[in-house]
Design a protein around this motif. Structure first.
Motif, PDB file in Angstrom:
ATOM      1  N   VAL A  95       0.835  -1.204   0.000  1.00  0.00           N
ATOM      2  CA  VAL A  95       0.000   0.000   0.000  1.00  0.00           C
ATOM      3  C   VAL A  95       0.867   1.249   0.000  1.00  0.00           C
ATOM      4  CG1 VAL A  95      -1.711   1.314   1.309  1.00  0.00           C
ATOM      5  CG2 VAL A  95      -1.929  -1.167   1.123  1.00  0.00           C
ATOM      6  N   LEU A  96       1.907   1.270   0.814  1.00  0.00           N
ATOM      7  CA  LEU A  96       2.792   2.430   0.873  1.00  0.00           C
ATOM      8  C   LEU A  96       3.517   2.635  -0.459  1.00  0.00           C
ATOM      9  CD1 LEU A  96       4.277   1.886   4.445  1.00  0.00           C
ATOM     10  CD2 LEU A  96       2.725   3.708   3.757  1.00  0.00           C
ATOM     11  N   ALA A  97       3.893   1.540  -1.111  1.00  0.00           N
ATOM     12  CA  ALA A  97       4.569   1.645  -2.406  1.00  0.00           C
ATOM     13  C   ALA A  97       3.648   2.261  -3.459  1.00  0.00           C
ATOM     14  CB  ALA A  97       5.050   0.263  -2.861  1.00  0.00           C
ATOM     15  N   VAL A  98       2.386   1.863  -3.450  1.00  0.00           N
ATOM     16  CA  VAL A  98       1.428   2.430  -4.404  1.00  0.00           C
ATOM     17  C   VAL A  98       1.221   3.917  -4.125  1.00  0.00           C
ATOM     18  CG1 VAL A  98      -0.980   2.407  -5.149  1.00  0.00           C
ATOM     19  CG2 VAL A  98       0.244   0.254  -4.868  1.00  0.00           C
ATOM     20  N   ALA A  99       1.043   4.265  -2.855  1.00  0.00           N
ATOM     21  CA  ALA A  99       0.808   5.665  -2.482  1.00  0.00           C
ATOM     22  C   ALA A  99       1.976   6.555  -2.898  1.00  0.00           C
ATOM     23  CB  ALA A  99       0.556   5.779  -0.979  1.00  0.00           C
ATOM     24  N   TRP A 125       7.248   4.801   5.921  1.00  0.00           N
ATOM     25  CA  TRP A 125       7.645   3.425   5.603  1.00  0.00           C
ATOM     26  C   TRP A 125       8.786   2.955   6.509  1.00  0.00           C
ATOM     27  CZ3 TRP A 125      12.312   1.779   3.037  1.00  0.00           C
ATOM     28  CH2 TRP A 125      12.323   0.399   2.734  1.00  0.00           C
ATOM     29  N   VAL A 126       9.785   3.821   6.712  1.00  0.00           N
ATOM     30  CA  VAL A 126      10.913   3.468   7.577  1.00  0.00           C
ATOM     31  C   VAL A 126      10.437   3.209   9.007  1.00  0.00           C
ATOM     32  CG1 VAL A 126      13.043   4.340   8.619  1.00  0.00           C
ATOM     33  CG2 VAL A 126      12.621   4.694   6.177  1.00  0.00           C
ATOM     34  N   ASN A 127       9.602   4.115   9.526  1.00  0.00           N
ATOM     35  CA  ASN A 127       9.151   3.963  10.905  1.00  0.00           C
ATOM     36  C   ASN A 127       8.148   2.821  11.065  1.00  0.00           C
ATOM     37  OD1 ASN A 127      10.689   5.940  12.181  1.00  0.00           O
ATOM     38  ND2 ASN A 127       9.289   7.562  11.592  1.00  0.00           N
ATOM     39  N   HIS A 128       7.388   2.550  10.008  1.00  0.00           N
ATOM     40  CA  HIS A 128       6.467   1.410  10.077  1.00  0.00           C
ATOM     41  C   HIS A 128       7.261   0.122  10.242  1.00  0.00           C
ATOM     42  CE1 HIS A 128       3.523  -1.605   8.640  1.00  0.00           C
ATOM     43  NE2 HIS A 128       2.630  -0.774   9.156  1.00  0.00           N
ATOM     44  N   THR A 165      -2.986   6.761   2.030  1.00  0.00           N
ATOM     45  CA  THR A 165      -3.428   6.707   0.632  1.00  0.00           C
ATOM     46  C   THR A 165      -4.182   7.959   0.202  1.00  0.00           C
ATOM     47  OG1 THR A 165      -5.397   5.443   1.317  1.00  0.00           O
ATOM     48  CG2 THR A 165      -3.499   4.186   0.504  1.00  0.00           C
ATOM     49  N   THR A 166      -4.552   8.828   1.135  1.00  0.00           N
ATOM     50  CA  THR A 166      -5.151  10.109   0.743  1.00  0.00           C
ATOM     51  C   THR A 166      -4.088  11.148   0.378  1.00  0.00           C
ATOM     52  OG1 THR A 166      -5.203  11.072   2.992  1.00  0.00           O
ATOM     53  CG2 THR A 166      -7.090   9.706   2.324  1.00  0.00           C
ATOM     54  N   LEU A 167      -2.833  10.895   0.712  1.00  0.00           N
ATOM     55  CA  LEU A 167      -1.793  11.900   0.499  1.00  0.00           C
ATOM     56  C   LEU A 167      -1.573  12.243  -0.976  1.00  0.00           C
ATOM     57  CD1 LEU A 167       0.817  11.000   3.264  1.00  0.00           C
ATOM     58  CD2 LEU A 167      -0.785  12.917   3.206  1.00  0.00           C
ATOM     59  N   PRO A 168      -1.614  11.287  -1.918  1.00  0.00           N
ATOM     60  CA  PRO A 168      -1.497  11.701  -3.324  1.00  0.00           C
ATOM     61  C   PRO A 168      -2.606  12.676  -3.740  1.00  0.00           C
ATOM     62  CG  PRO A 168      -1.068   9.362  -3.128  1.00  0.00           C
ATOM     63  CD  PRO A 168      -1.564   9.811  -1.786  1.00  0.00           C
ATOM     64  N   PHE A 169      -3.830  12.433  -3.297  1.00  0.00           N
ATOM     65  CA  PHE A 169      -4.942  13.330  -3.624  1.00  0.00           C
ATOM     66  C   PHE A 169      -4.764  14.696  -2.978  1.00  0.00           C
ATOM     67  CE2 PHE A 169      -8.927  15.034  -1.802  1.00  0.00           C
ATOM     68  CZ  PHE A 169      -9.476  15.560  -2.963  1.00  0.00           C
ATOM     69  N   VAL A 174       8.021  16.986  -0.670  1.00  0.00           N
ATOM     70  CA  VAL A 174       7.632  16.919   0.736  1.00  0.00           C
ATOM     71  C   VAL A 174       6.828  15.650   1.014  1.00  0.00           C
ATOM     72  CG1 VAL A 174       6.251  18.011   2.542  1.00  0.00           C
ATOM     73  CG2 VAL A 174       7.711  19.415   1.068  1.00  0.00           C
ATOM     74  N   SER A 175       5.840  15.366   0.171  1.00  0.00           N
ATOM     75  CA  SER A 175       4.995  14.195   0.413  1.00  0.00           C
ATOM     76  C   SER A 175       5.759  12.891   0.210  1.00  0.00           C
ATOM     77  CB  SER A 175       3.759  14.236  -0.493  1.00  0.00           C
ATOM     78  OG  SER A 175       2.925  15.318  -0.142  1.00  0.00           O
ATOM     79  N   PHE A 176       6.700  12.881  -0.750  1.00  0.00           N
ATOM     80  CA  PHE A 176       7.540  11.696  -0.920  1.00  0.00           C
ATOM     81  C   PHE A 176       8.354  11.452   0.347  1.00  0.00           C
ATOM     82  CE2 PHE A 176      11.074   9.099  -2.191  1.00  0.00           C
ATOM     83  CZ  PHE A 176      10.596   8.302  -3.221  1.00  0.00           C
TER      84      PHE A 176
END
Length: 208
Positions: free
Chosen positions: A13-17, A60-63, A89-93, A51-53
């Motif tokens: 999921v994180l990779a897609v986002a 991802w690192v902390n997860h 997953t809302t962050l890209p939007f 910034v969002s990347f």
């Protein structure tokens, strides 16, 4: 459910986002004015992307860091993890919305986009803190962490639940300042704020 399956699903999921972020970057070399002028005009998209990347990358690192501490993958932990992924997953939007609003220049649109972006960030912070709280509660129950250590870890890790709303309030005055603060908060979380010792042999793996 195994810890490996939880992490694999979350990684996907994180990779897609993080990949979807790049879809908002676009230029048309054939348009009048030249490519350089287009790149300059699209600065909000590039800044928001970076910034969002950074935000999703640090998530991802902390997860990975907190999932290493999991002893039992129970239903509550799964739901907190799903809540975290929902906001991520809302962050890209929200990133695309903010960059478009900044490019458009309408103050009302910018303020609304700031609220959406800041709300998503705040949601991430709350969900991640709840997930971390559940995992550290397991550590206390197993004797690997004392209650005082858990409180200190939650204060460090949960700082975003206060700082992201404050960042959003600042963004209502200056959206670029909000993006700068979001980057700064990601750098804060880039350092180990989980309270976990990365060389702890109880985790079953050695870190360099």
């Amino acid at each position: 459910m195994s810890k490996t399956r939880l992490e694999a699903f979350s990684d996907g999921v994180l990779a897609v986002a993080i990949t979807l972020l790049v879809l908002d970057l676009h230029v048309d070399p054939g348009r009048p004015g030249g490519l350089f002028a287009q790149l300059a005009a699209e600065w909000p998209s590039f800044v928001a992307y970076v910034v969002s990347f950074l935000v999703i990358g640090v998530i991802w690192v902390n997860h990975h860091a907190v999932v290493r501490l999991v002893e039992v993958v129970d239903r509550l932990l799964l739901f907190w993890n799903l809540m975290l992924l929902m906001f991520v997953t809302t962050l890209p939007f929200t990133t695309a919305t903010l960059s478009a609003a900044l490019a458009g220049g309408d103050p009302g649109d910018i303020r609304l986009a700031v609220v959406l972006y800041g709300g998503a960030m705040t949601g991430v912070a709350i969900a991640f803190t709840l997930l971390h709280g559940r995992i550290t509660a397991q550590e206390v129950a197993s004797g690997r962490l004392d209650a005082a250590g858990r409180r200190r870890s939650l204060i460090r890790f949960g700082a975003g639940t206060v700082l992201y709303p404050a960042m959003t309030a600042i963004g209502l005055v200056s959206a670029p300042a909000m993006l700068a603060l979001a980057a700064a908060l990601s750098l804060y979380y880039l350092f180990n704020q989980t309270g976990a010792r990365e060389d702890d042999p109880a985790l079953g793996e050695k870190q360099p």
